[in-house]
Write an enzyme that holds these catalytic residues in place. Structure first.
Site, PDB file in Angstrom:
ATOM      1  N   THR A  69       0.803  -1.230   0.000  1.00 13.46           N
ATOM      2  CA  THR A  69       0.000   0.000   0.000  1.00 13.46           C
ATOM      3  C   THR A  69       0.835   1.279   0.000  1.00 13.46           C
ATOM      4  O   THR A  69       0.285   2.376  -0.020  1.00 13.46           O
ATOM      5  CB  THR A  69      -0.981   0.020   1.197  1.00 13.46           C
ATOM      6  N   HIS A  76       8.473  -0.022   5.629  1.00 11.18           N
ATOM      7  CA  HIS A  76       8.870   0.660   6.865  1.00 11.18           C
ATOM      8  C   HIS A  76       9.461  -0.391   7.803  1.00 11.18           C
ATOM      9  O   HIS A  76       9.461  -1.593   7.489  1.00 11.18           O
ATOM     10  CB  HIS A  76       7.708   1.431   7.493  1.00 11.18           C
ATOM     11  N   HIS A 127       8.061  -3.848   8.582  1.00  7.80           N
ATOM     12  CA  HIS A 127       8.202  -4.963   7.632  1.00  7.80           C
ATOM     13  C   HIS A 127       9.501  -5.745   7.841  1.00  7.80           C
ATOM     14  O   HIS A 127       9.658  -6.839   7.305  1.00  7.80           O
ATOM     15  CB  HIS A 127       8.231  -4.440   6.179  1.00  7.80           C
ATOM     16  N   LYS A 165      -6.498  -4.816  12.589  1.00  8.39           N
ATOM     17  CA  LYS A 165      -7.057  -3.542  12.170  1.00  8.39           C
ATOM     18  C   LYS A 165      -8.455  -3.382  12.770  1.00  8.39           C
ATOM     19  O   LYS A 165      -9.158  -4.349  12.983  1.00  8.39           O
ATOM     20  CB  LYS A 165      -7.161  -3.467  10.641  1.00  8.39           C
ATOM     21  N   ARG A 211      -9.442  -0.585   5.153  1.00  7.23           N
ATOM     22  CA  ARG A 211      -8.479   0.397   4.655  1.00  7.23           C
ATOM     23  C   ARG A 211      -8.777   0.777   3.210  1.00  7.23           C
ATOM     24  O   ARG A 211      -9.573   0.132   2.531  1.00  7.23           O
ATOM     25  CB  ARG A 211      -7.064  -0.157   4.775  1.00  7.23           C
ATOM     26  N   GLN A 250      -5.734 -15.183   0.882  1.00  6.28           N
ATOM     27  CA  GLN A 250      -4.366 -15.448   1.330  1.00  6.28           C
ATOM     28  C   GLN A 250      -4.095 -16.950   1.385  1.00  6.28           C
ATOM     29  O   GLN A 250      -3.009 -17.407   1.023  1.00  6.28           O
ATOM     30  CB  GLN A 250      -4.108 -14.828   2.713  1.00  6.28           C
ATOM     31  N   ASP A 306       0.255 -12.286  14.298  1.00  6.38           N
ATOM     32  CA  ASP A 306      -1.145 -11.963  14.016  1.00  6.38           C
ATOM     33  C   ASP A 306      -1.629 -12.598  12.712  1.00  6.38           C
ATOM     34  O   ASP A 306      -2.825 -12.556  12.403  1.00  6.38           O
ATOM     35  CB  ASP A 306      -1.342 -10.442  13.969  1.00  6.38           C
ATOM     36  N   LYS A 334       4.440   2.085  20.584  1.00  8.65           N
ATOM     37  CA  LYS A 334       4.447   1.230  19.399  1.00  8.65           C
ATOM     38  C   LYS A 334       5.803   1.238  18.696  1.00  8.65           C
ATOM     39  O   LYS A 334       6.371   2.300  18.448  1.00  8.65           O
ATOM     40  CB  LYS A 334       3.352   1.675  18.433  1.00  8.65           C
ATOM     41  N   LYS A 370       7.176   3.567  15.239  1.00 13.04           N
ATOM     42  CA  LYS A 370       6.405   4.813  15.094  1.00 13.04           C
ATOM     43  C   LYS A 370       7.069   5.929  15.893  1.00 13.04           C
ATOM     44  O   LYS A 370       7.647   5.703  16.952  1.00 13.04           O
ATOM     45  CB  LYS A 370       4.985   4.621  15.640  1.00 13.04           C
ATOM     46  N   THR A 371       6.962   7.140  15.377  1.00  8.85           N
ATOM     47  CA  THR A 371       7.356   8.330  16.122  1.00  8.85           C
ATOM     48  C   THR A 371       6.199   9.318  16.012  1.00  8.85           C
ATOM     49  O   THR A 371       5.174   9.016  15.379  1.00  8.85           O
ATOM     50  CB  THR A 371       8.624   8.978  15.531  1.00  8.85           C
TER      51      THR A 371
END
Length: 431
Positions: free
Chosen positions: A40, A45, A48, A82, A86, A178, A199, A234, A237-238
């Site tokens: 997406t 990031h 991954h 989620k 999305r 999947q 997950d 998390k 993340k920032t």
């Protein structure tokens, strides 16, 4: 020489759950495994990276890795973890993202060698786009009961009374799509293992079920733990969002800083997961760090290894230099070696004032620089007091009230750094 892949993941803290028999299966000879990657965005990031590192360890152990870009599943949206559906993407965007992702993956995986275990990139859109809805529910859907699908945690969470939104039929079918990917790769590429985050266990086991029921074969599931931070915030993340691998989205300096600022507990965990240092090397580092934690040996080595791997040695050296530049004894010379983007990263959040080139060329004294023209300080009087107290610096060098700023003070022909004492920093931008 085959290496024991499961043992490698285990000591690195990268194994959460695996199906019985997977270790023995891997020791029988070269096997193939895949990890699915969400397309997406046109960059991975650091969230991954665990899956990518698993694929790299898999290849280093002598096995064949497949990276599956989820073009078809990216058009649906995975409900796992989620709380809402999305946005969906068109094919042109997905293809662009796929190419960008492959370029990043090539820093970790060998796609080009002539070896039997060279890496392969596939996109599930290529085999799903011609599949009609009627064919899919006839050939795939009839083999998995709704009861089986409803029992998955990812589905139960979205259908629970706590969920803000329900689950669309599109998302409900995600595990079948999947699962079919796994069956397709099993049939076409002899791929017998799917790996992913913890997950994903429910989606992966749906694939092993399809391989058993339709393919008459045996597939295996193997997952890694979801990465968490010791302080409960998390990972990856920032305040500014994700930490991306693309230098345009997250600069090498900010990327380096993210790892450098890890806590001791996190650094000890991350260095096993995000580097290829050996168990012995890491053990020695942990001991060295414990003897002098203030030197942050673990964080520095972690940040070095992963910045070089994702970016380059040059990017690491620049980021390291920028990180220490504020304390450099040769600050005035060193600061001029930074490119503008890194300079702005280093001084992110520092108050800035803009002065036109014409106004600057007419002459700018220290009262103007500190108060009259910039409002850094509340008044001209406060500026005079600070100058008399000898607490004002221009580019880290102390100045008096009679100092006149000139083009020689400009960094990259644009910036001047002012300091009041040790804690207050201001930037003048001449443009």
């Amino acid at each position: 020489m085959m290496k024991n892949f499961v043992e490698e993941l285990t000591w690195r803290g990268m194994l959460h759950q695996s199906m019985p028999g997977v270790e023995e299966h891997l020791l029988e000879g070269m096997q193939s495994a895949y990890v699915g990657i969400d397309p997406t965005a046109d960059s991975l990031h650091i969230g991954h990276l665990v899956g990518v590192m698993m694929l790299r360890h898999f290849q280093l152990a002598g096995h064949k890795p497949y990276a599956l870009v989820g073009g078809a599943t990216g058009m649906i949206g995975d409900p796992s973890g989620k709380s809402a559906e999305r946005n969906l993407l068109d094919e042109k965007t997905l293809r662009h993202n796929q190419e960008a992702i492959k370029n990043q993956l090539s820093r970790f995986l060998d796609f080009d060698s002539d070896e039997a275990n060279s890496a392969v990139l596939v996109n599930n859109y290529d085999w799903m786009k011609e599949f009609s809805f009627l064919e899919f529910i006839r050939d795939v859907g009839k083999h998995i009961t709704v009861n089986y699908m409803m029992a998955k945690d990812s589905v139960k969470k979205r259908l629970s009374s706590e969920a803000k939104e329900g689950m669309s039929f599109t998302e409900f079918t995600y595990q079948l799509v999947q699962g079919y990917d796994f069956l397709h790769l099993y049939r076409e590429n002899n791929c017998s293992i799917q790996m992913g985050g913890s997950d994903q266990w429910g989606n992966i086991t749906t694939g092993t079920e399809l391989i058993r029921r339709i393919g008459g074969g045996k597939g295996y599931a193997l997952t890694c733990p979801l990465i968490t931070k010791a302080d409960g915030t998390k990972f990856g993340k920032t305040e500014g969002g994700n930490i991306w691998l693309d230098a345009k989205r997250t600069s090498p300096y900010k990327f380096y800083q993210y790892w450098l600022n890890s806590s001791d507990d996190d650094a000890e965990k991350y260095i096993k997961i995000f580097t290829f240092l050996t168990e012995e090397e890491i053990s020695d580092l942990v001991k060295t760090h414990a003897e002098a934690p203030h030197l942050r040996a673990l964080q520095k080595k972690l940040a070095e290894e992963i910045t070089i791997m994702v970016h380059s040695k040059e990017d690491f050296e620049n980021a390291e230099k920028a990180s220490s530049i504020l304390f450099s004894k040769s600050f005035k010379e060193d600061i001029r070696t930074l490119d503008e983007a890194t300079f702005l990263d280093v001084f992110e959040g520092v108050p800035q004032a803009y002065i036109s080139r014409a106004e600057f060329n007419e002459g700018l004294d220290m009262i103007g620089a500190l108060a009259a023209k910039t409002n850094f300080l509340n008044s001209n009087g406060e500026a005079r007091r600070a100058l008399k107290e000898n607490s004002i610096s221009v580019n880290k060098e102390k100045v008096k009230e009679d100092y006149q700023l000139s083009s020689e003070d400009l960094i990259n022909d644009t910036y001047i750094i002012l300091n009041k004492g040790k804690k207050n920093t201001y930037i003048i931008k001449v443009e």
